[in-house]
Each structure stands twice: as C-alpha cells, then as structure tokens.
Design a protein around this motif. Sequence first.
Motif, PDB file in Angstrom:
ATOM      1  N   HIS A 122      51.686 115.134  83.501  1.00 30.88           N
ATOM      2  CA  HIS A 122      52.496 116.249  83.003  1.00 30.88           C
ATOM      3  C   HIS A 122      51.863 117.622  83.242  1.00 30.88           C
ATOM      4  CE1 HIS A 122      54.824 113.121  81.131  1.00 30.88           C
ATOM      5  NE2 HIS A 122      53.745 112.679  80.533  1.00 30.88           N
ATOM      6  N   HIS A 123      50.863 117.704  84.100  1.00 24.70           N
ATOM      7  CA  HIS A 123      50.168 118.977  84.304  1.00 24.70           C
ATOM      8  C   HIS A 123      50.168 119.389  85.767  1.00 24.70           C
ATOM      9  CE1 HIS A 123      48.514 119.768  80.324  1.00 24.70           C
ATOM     10  NE2 HIS A 123      48.355 118.470  80.211  1.00 24.70           N
ATOM     11  N   LEU A 124      50.059 120.663  85.963  1.00 25.20           N
ATOM     12  CA  LEU A 124      49.928 121.219  87.310  1.00 25.20           C
ATOM     13  C   LEU A 124      48.588 121.953  87.427  1.00 25.20           C
ATOM     14  CD1 LEU A 124      53.549 122.599  87.764  1.00 25.20           C
ATOM     15  CD2 LEU A 124      52.585 120.484  88.682  1.00 25.20           C
ATOM     16  N   SER A 125      47.584 121.435  86.773  1.00 26.62           N
ATOM     17  CA  SER A 125      46.265 122.052  86.755  1.00 26.62           C
ATOM     18  C   SER A 125      45.666 122.110  88.155  1.00 26.62           C
ATOM     19  CB  SER A 125      45.345 121.254  85.827  1.00 26.62           C
ATOM     20  OG  SER A 125      44.028 121.702  85.949  1.00 26.62           O
ATOM     21  N   GLU A 126      44.743 123.032  88.342  1.00 21.85           N
ATOM     22  CA  GLU A 126      44.051 123.173  89.622  1.00 21.85           C
ATOM     23  C   GLU A 126      43.227 121.946  89.985  1.00 21.85           C
ATOM     24  OE1 GLU A 126      41.736 126.746  89.674  1.00 21.85           O
ATOM     25  OE2 GLU A 126      43.410 127.976  89.005  1.00 21.85           O
ATOM     26  N   ILE A 127      42.842 121.160  88.984  1.00 20.21           N
ATOM     27  CA  ILE A 127      42.003 119.989  89.280  1.00 20.21           C
ATOM     28  C   ILE A 127      42.823 118.704  89.459  1.00 20.21           C
ATOM     29  CG2 ILE A 127      40.007 120.973  88.116  1.00 20.21           C
ATOM     30  CD1 ILE A 127      40.455 118.883  85.897  1.00 20.21           C
ATOM     31  N   MET A 128      44.139 118.820  89.526  1.00 20.67           N
ATOM     32  CA  MET A 128      44.977 117.627  89.682  1.00 20.67           C
ATOM     33  C   MET A 128      44.637 116.856  90.955  1.00 20.67           C
ATOM     34  SD  MET A 128      46.531 117.078  86.993  1.00 20.67           S
ATOM     35  CE  MET A 128      47.400 115.659  87.606  1.00 20.67           C
TER      36      MET A 128
ATOM     37  N   HIS B  74      36.078 118.093  76.383  1.00 22.72           N
ATOM     38  CA  HIS B  74      37.331 117.654  75.765  1.00 22.72           C
ATOM     39  C   HIS B  74      38.531 117.980  76.641  1.00 22.72           C
ATOM     40  CE1 HIS B  74      40.415 117.272  72.590  1.00 22.72           C
ATOM     41  NE2 HIS B  74      39.625 116.297  72.217  1.00 22.72           N
ATOM     42  N   ASN B  75      38.507 119.110  77.327  1.00 27.23           N
ATOM     43  CA  ASN B  75      39.624 119.494  78.199  1.00 27.23           C
ATOM     44  C   ASN B  75      39.839 118.479  79.320  1.00 27.23           C
ATOM     45  OD1 ASN B  75      40.150 121.795  76.739  1.00 27.23           O
ATOM     46  ND2 ASN B  75      38.964 123.127  78.084  1.00 27.23           N
ATOM     47  N   LEU B  76      38.756 117.961  79.883  1.00 27.34           N
ATOM     48  CA  LEU B  76      38.891 116.974  80.951  1.00 27.34           C
ATOM     49  C   LEU B  76      39.546 115.704  80.417  1.00 27.34           C
ATOM     50  CD1 LEU B  76      38.458 116.004  83.840  1.00 27.34           C
ATOM     51  CD2 LEU B  76      36.148 115.284  83.154  1.00 27.34           C
ATOM     52  N   VAL B  77      39.130 115.256  79.239  1.00 26.61           N
ATOM     53  CA  VAL B  77      39.726 114.054  78.655  1.00 26.61           C
ATOM     54  C   VAL B  77      41.218 114.269  78.423  1.00 26.61           C
ATOM     55  CG1 VAL B  77      39.706 112.483  76.663  1.00 26.61           C
ATOM     56  CG2 VAL B  77      37.545 113.304  77.626  1.00 26.61           C
ATOM     57  N   GLN B  78      41.582 115.428  77.895  1.00 26.66           N
ATOM     58  CA  GLN B  78      42.997 115.725  77.659  1.00 26.66           C
ATOM     59  C   GLN B  78      43.791 115.754  78.970  1.00 26.66           C
ATOM     60  OE1 GLN B  78      42.639 119.370  75.358  1.00 26.66           O
ATOM     61  NE2 GLN B  78      43.348 118.271  73.534  1.00 26.66           N
ATOM     62  N   LEU B  79      43.222 116.394  79.988  1.00 28.80           N
ATOM     63  CA  LEU B  79      43.898 116.431  81.284  1.00 28.80           C
ATOM     64  C   LEU B  79      44.045 115.033  81.872  1.00 28.80           C
ATOM     65  CD1 LEU B  79      42.350 119.588  82.966  1.00 28.80           C
ATOM     66  CD2 LEU B  79      44.757 119.239  82.391  1.00 28.80           C
ATOM     67  N   TRP B  80      43.011 114.220  81.736  1.00 27.98           N
ATOM     68  CA  TRP B  80      43.057 112.857  82.274  1.00 27.98           C
ATOM     69  C   TRP B  80      44.133 112.034  81.563  1.00 27.98           C
ATOM     70  CZ3 TRP B  80      42.071 110.252  86.364  1.00 27.98           C
ATOM     71  CH2 TRP B  80      42.030 108.857  86.330  1.00 27.98           C
ATOM     72  N   GLU B  81      44.202 112.168  80.253  1.00 29.86           N
ATOM     73  CA  GLU B  81      45.161 111.376  79.482  1.00 29.86           C
ATOM     74  C   GLU B  81      46.605 111.813  79.720  1.00 29.86           C
ATOM     75  OE1 GLU B  81      43.712 111.739  75.475  1.00 29.86           O
ATOM     76  OE2 GLU B  81      42.187 110.195  75.790  1.00 29.86           O
TER      77      GLU B  81
END
Length: 112
Positions: free
Chosen positions: A39-45, A28-35
């Motif tokens: 607006h994120h500065l995540s390490e997987i950007m 679920h976290n990946l889907v949220q990050l993708w959507e």
Amino acid sequence: MEALAYRDGVDLANTLNFQQVTVETDCHNLVQLWETRQHHLSEIMGILRQIQEIASQLLHCNLIFVRREANFAAHLCAQHASSENVCSLWTGTAPPFLARCIQNDCNMLADE
C-alpha cells in the motif's frame, strides 16, 4: 541503509541455504513499510520488492522491531563495518568486539 542491510541479510541467509530467518531491526519505520508494502509508494519500494523476491525462496522470513538497547550486538557490527569499510562473515568464534557484547548479554540474562 536499514532496508539494504535487511536485503543483504536475507540474501546471505538464502545463499547459505537457511530456510527460516528472523531479522531484528531498531528501525520501526522499516518494519511498518515491510508489513504494509502493498500500500505504499515509498522510495525504498524497489529494495523491498528485491527482499520479497529473495524471501519467497525461504520457508519463513520475518522482520521484527526491537528496541535499540536490546540490539546492541547489531549496532556494534554496523559500527565495525562502517569504520573498517568491510563486509564480514564470521563462522565459529565471534570477533573480540562482538564476543564481549554477547558475553555481557548472557551474563545479564543469568543475573535475572
């Protein structure tokens, strides 16, 4: 790992000239990050940007969340790849470990 799998799947779809791709994940976290990737500065950007670049070459690319129980075939494939330390592409007949899972899924649908 889920983001890398998503990237590799979209890349494979592009290589095989697929135009419409829907990828299912139980992360679920990946889907949220993708959507909300703008607006994120995540390490997987960096990985998500790679996916976006590859996906832009497709007509349609979608990532959706499915419960782990509904994604057992994907779990088996990941387990197989981890244990064998290989990357595989099957065309035509599914390998035995996956064919049983698909047959069980089809039988459950027929019983409903």
